[in-house]
Design a protein around this motif. Structure first.
Motif, PDB file in Angstrom:
ATOM      1  N   ASN A   1       0.837  -1.200   0.000  1.00  0.00           N
ATOM      2  CA  ASN A   1       0.000   0.000   0.000  1.00  0.00           C
ATOM      3  C   ASN A   1       0.870   1.248   0.000  1.00  0.00           C
ATOM      4  O   ASN A   1       2.082   1.181   0.219  1.00  0.00           O
ATOM      5  CB  ASN A   1      -0.975   0.001   1.186  1.00  0.00           C
ATOM      6  CG  ASN A   1      -0.274   0.144   2.512  1.00  0.00           C
ATOM      7  OD1 ASN A   1       0.154   1.224   2.887  1.00  0.00           O
ATOM      8  ND2 ASN A   1      -0.148  -0.974   3.240  1.00  0.00           N
ATOM      9  N   ALA A   2       0.238   2.386  -0.232  1.00  0.00           N
ATOM     10  CA  ALA A   2       0.959   3.637  -0.470  1.00  0.00           C
ATOM     11  C   ALA A   2       1.541   4.261   0.786  1.00  0.00           C
ATOM     12  O   ALA A   2       2.210   5.291   0.697  1.00  0.00           O
ATOM     13  CB  ALA A   2       0.026   4.646  -1.143  1.00  0.00           C
ATOM     14  N   HIS A   3       1.321   3.663   1.953  1.00  0.00           N
ATOM     15  CA  HIS A   3       1.831   4.237   3.200  1.00  0.00           C
ATOM     16  C   HIS A   3       3.302   3.894   3.445  1.00  0.00           C
ATOM     17  O   HIS A   3       3.857   4.308   4.459  1.00  0.00           O
ATOM     18  CB  HIS A   3       0.990   3.757   4.387  1.00  0.00           C
ATOM     19  CG  HIS A   3      -0.397   4.282   4.383  1.00  0.00           C
ATOM     20  ND1 HIS A   3      -0.756   5.455   5.000  1.00  0.00           N
ATOM     21  CD2 HIS A   3      -1.531   3.805   3.812  1.00  0.00           C
ATOM     22  CE1 HIS A   3      -2.040   5.673   4.832  1.00  0.00           C
ATOM     23  NE2 HIS A   3      -2.539   4.691   4.109  1.00  0.00           N
ATOM     24  N   LEU A   4       3.914   3.129   2.529  1.00  0.00           N
ATOM     25  CA  LEU A   4       5.306   2.720   2.723  1.00  0.00           C
ATOM     26  C   LEU A   4       6.298   3.612   1.984  1.00  0.00           C
ATOM     27  O   LEU A   4       7.395   3.872   2.475  1.00  0.00           O
ATOM     28  CB  LEU A   4       5.502   1.262   2.277  1.00  0.00           C
ATOM     29  CG  LEU A   4       4.996   0.168   3.220  1.00  0.00           C
ATOM     30  CD1 LEU A   4       5.608   0.301   4.599  1.00  0.00           C
ATOM     31  CD2 LEU A   4       3.491   0.110   3.280  1.00  0.00           C
ATOM     32  N   GLY A   5       5.923   4.064   0.795  1.00  0.00           N
ATOM     33  CA  GLY A   5       6.819   4.869  -0.011  1.00  0.00           C
ATOM     34  C   GLY A   5       6.758   4.453  -1.461  1.00  0.00           C
ATOM     35  O   GLY A   5       6.145   3.440  -1.804  1.00  0.00           O
ATOM     36  N   PRO A   6       7.405   5.221  -2.362  1.00  0.00           N
ATOM     37  CA  PRO A   6       7.349   4.915  -3.792  1.00  0.00           C
ATOM     38  C   PRO A   6       8.307   3.790  -4.175  1.00  0.00           C
ATOM     39  O   PRO A   6       9.360   3.602  -3.558  1.00  0.00           O
ATOM     40  CB  PRO A   6       7.776   6.235  -4.444  1.00  0.00           C
ATOM     41  CG  PRO A   6       8.658   6.880  -3.425  1.00  0.00           C
ATOM     42  CD  PRO A   6       8.106   6.485  -2.080  1.00  0.00           C
ATOM     43  N   ALA A   7       7.926   3.066  -5.213  1.00  0.00           N
ATOM     44  CA  ALA A   7       8.738   1.949  -5.701  1.00  0.00           C
ATOM     45  C   ALA A   7       9.339   2.286  -7.055  1.00  0.00           C
ATOM     46  O   ALA A   7       8.701   2.962  -7.879  1.00  0.00           O
ATOM     47  CB  ALA A   7       7.891   0.694  -5.805  1.00  0.00           C
ATOM     48  N   MET A   8      10.554   1.797  -7.288  1.00  0.00           N
ATOM     49  CA  MET A   8      11.222   1.921  -8.577  1.00  0.00           C
ATOM     50  C   MET A   8      11.853   0.578  -8.892  1.00  0.00           C
ATOM     51  O   MET A   8      12.913   0.231  -8.351  1.00  0.00           O
ATOM     52  CB  MET A   8      12.296   3.022  -8.529  1.00  0.00           C
ATOM     53  CG  MET A   8      11.746   4.412  -8.239  1.00  0.00           C
ATOM     54  SD  MET A   8      13.008   5.697  -8.344  1.00  0.00           S
ATOM     55  CE  MET A   8      14.160   5.134  -7.091  1.00  0.00           C
ATOM     56  N   GLY A   9      11.182  -0.221  -9.711  1.00  0.00           N
ATOM     57  CA  GLY A   9      11.683  -1.552 -10.028  1.00  0.00           C
ATOM     58  C   GLY A   9      11.743  -2.423  -8.789  1.00  0.00           C
ATOM     59  O   GLY A   9      10.738  -2.615  -8.102  1.00  0.00           O
ATOM     60  N   ASN A  10      12.909  -2.923  -8.468  1.00  0.00           N
ATOM     61  CA  ASN A  10      13.087  -3.783  -7.300  1.00  0.00           C
ATOM     62  C   ASN A  10      13.428  -3.008  -6.037  1.00  0.00           C
ATOM     63  O   ASN A  10      13.740  -3.608  -5.008  1.00  0.00           O
ATOM     64  CB  ASN A  10      14.190  -4.812  -7.576  1.00  0.00           C
ATOM     65  CG  ASN A  10      13.750  -5.882  -8.546  1.00  0.00           C
ATOM     66  OD1 ASN A  10      12.600  -6.291  -8.535  1.00  0.00           O
ATOM     67  ND2 ASN A  10      14.660  -6.323  -9.397  1.00  0.00           N
ATOM     68  N   THR A  11      13.357  -1.673  -6.127  1.00  0.00           N
ATOM     69  CA  THR A  11      13.770  -0.829  -5.011  1.00  0.00           C
ATOM     70  C   THR A  11      12.588  -0.064  -4.440  1.00  0.00           C
ATOM     71  O   THR A  11      11.741   0.457  -5.176  1.00  0.00           O
ATOM     72  CB  THR A  11      14.855   0.173  -5.456  1.00  0.00           C
ATOM     73  OG1 THR A  11      15.978  -0.556  -5.952  1.00  0.00           O
ATOM     74  CG2 THR A  11      15.301   1.062  -4.304  1.00  0.00           C
ATOM     75  N   LEU A  12      12.526   0.005  -3.127  1.00  0.00           N
ATOM     76  CA  LEU A  12      11.515   0.803  -2.433  1.00  0.00           C
ATOM     77  C   LEU A  12      12.203   1.964  -1.720  1.00  0.00           C
ATOM     78  O   LEU A  12      13.172   1.761  -0.978  1.00  0.00           O
ATOM     79  CB  LEU A  12      10.766  -0.045  -1.404  1.00  0.00           C
ATOM     80  CG  LEU A  12       9.817   0.738  -0.478  1.00  0.00           C
ATOM     81  CD1 LEU A  12       8.603   1.222  -1.257  1.00  0.00           C
ATOM     82  CD2 LEU A  12       9.396  -0.105   0.713  1.00  0.00           C
TER      83      LEU A  12
END
Length: 325
Positions: free
Chosen positions: A180-191
């Motif tokens: 869910n969006a409360h963790l942070g943005p994702a970029m490929g295999n990286t959060l």
């Protein structure tokens, strides 16, 4: 065939599907409204206690009201998370309200959202409960639509007298809907983990279904309730359990103060990415806590599970359902 006692819109959606399964397990006869019969499980079609009506709520006309005649309770789950909010959330809600009024349905249970709260006014470490102010200015389309949806149903209840239960569900999760969006943005295999403290306002999808079905049985309504898991993890605890699914491979912690600075220095306009808009950043990451005390008081005993065990069970189920590679 048993006479249906509860009608459910959005029955094949993530929340609606679990509501149906909960009601079927309790032996409740149902009438379900779906847009696409291809999404209806075969078990429902074979169940003599389930009636299924394929209908686009926004174009149903008088047919929707006629299909609701004689029902004591409607659970309204039809909405969209990322699609056309005007059509799939708001126009569908207007059509349902008109049908409820015409059919004289005495009780509506709305699957609402915790996203309608204005957490920016809650102090660090404070608690969001049903008395927290509601405001969605500057927020994403989903939060705005859910707030407008609530207002539409509240206005209808005030004018026409049907009982209204609004269950403001937390971040609903379960197999195939773990993140869910409360963790942070994702970029490929990286959060990019954004963490300033506080807890993640989770609601297991089976808890959401249990609460909605329980509320449907309270024919005078239960008012507005926050529906949340008891065991609401920190972001670190969430990701520790979540990584058992194999993602993310890399977590880069980024402090909340840095994102706040970026949001302050950039234009606060709808053209900017969500996390650079101040209201959206605060709604997702402000270090606050959440209360579900009223839910327990009004609904009575509901099923609760330790977060880590529930996450592992959901991951295991998701892997079992995945097609072979």
């Amino acid at each position: 065939m048993s006479t249906p006692t509860i009608a459910i819109t959005g029955a094949t959606g993530f929340i609606g599907r679990h509501c149906v399964e909960r009601a079927r397990a309790e032996g409740t006869a149902l009438r379900l409204f779906v847009r696409d019969m291809a999404k209806v499980p075969a078990a429902w079609q074979a169940d003599e206690s389930v009636e299924i009506i394929a209908m686009d709520l926004t174009t149903a006309g008088d047919g929707l009201a006629k299909s609701l005649e004689g029902f004591r309770t409607l659970i309204h789950c039809a909405a969209t998370l990322t699609g056309d909010q005007e059509r799939d959330t708001l126009a569908a809600s207007v059509a349902v309200i008109d049908a409820v009024i015409d059919a004289q349905v005495p009780h509506v249970v709305l699957a609402g959202s915790l996203s309608v709260y204005d957490v920016s006014a809650v102090p660090k470490g404070g608690t969001v409960d049903e008395s927290t102010a509601v405001e969605t200015d500057g927020r994403d389309a989903y939060a705005k639509a859910k707030r407008t949806q609530e207002t539409l149903f509240q206005d209808g209840a005030a004018l026409y007298g049907y009982a209204l239960s609004i269950l403001r569900l937390g971040a609903v999760w379960g197999p195939d809907h773990l993140f869910n969006a409360h963790l942070g943005p994702a970029m490929g295999n990286t959060l990019l983990k954004i963490d300033g403290g506080g807890e993640v306002p989770l609601c297991r999808v089976d808890l959401a279904a249990e609460a909605l079905i329980k509320a449907a049985g309270e024919h005078t309504g239960v008012g507005i309730l926050n529906v949340l898991d008891d065991d609401r993890p920190s972001r670190t605890a969430f990701l520790t359990a979540f990584r058992a699914c194999g993602w993310p491979k890399v977590i880069l912690p980024t402090p909340l103060w840095l994102w706040r600075l970026a949001a302050f220095l950039t234009p606060d306009s709808a053209s900017m990415p969500g996390l650079l808009r101040r209201a959206i950043l605060e709604a997702r990451h402000r270090p606050v806590h959440y209360s579900n005390t009223m839910m327990h008081n009004r609904l009575g005993p509901v099923t609760m599970l330790p977060f880590a065990a529930a996450m592992q069970a959901a991951i295991d189920q998701q892997k079992q359902q995945a097609p072979p590679s």
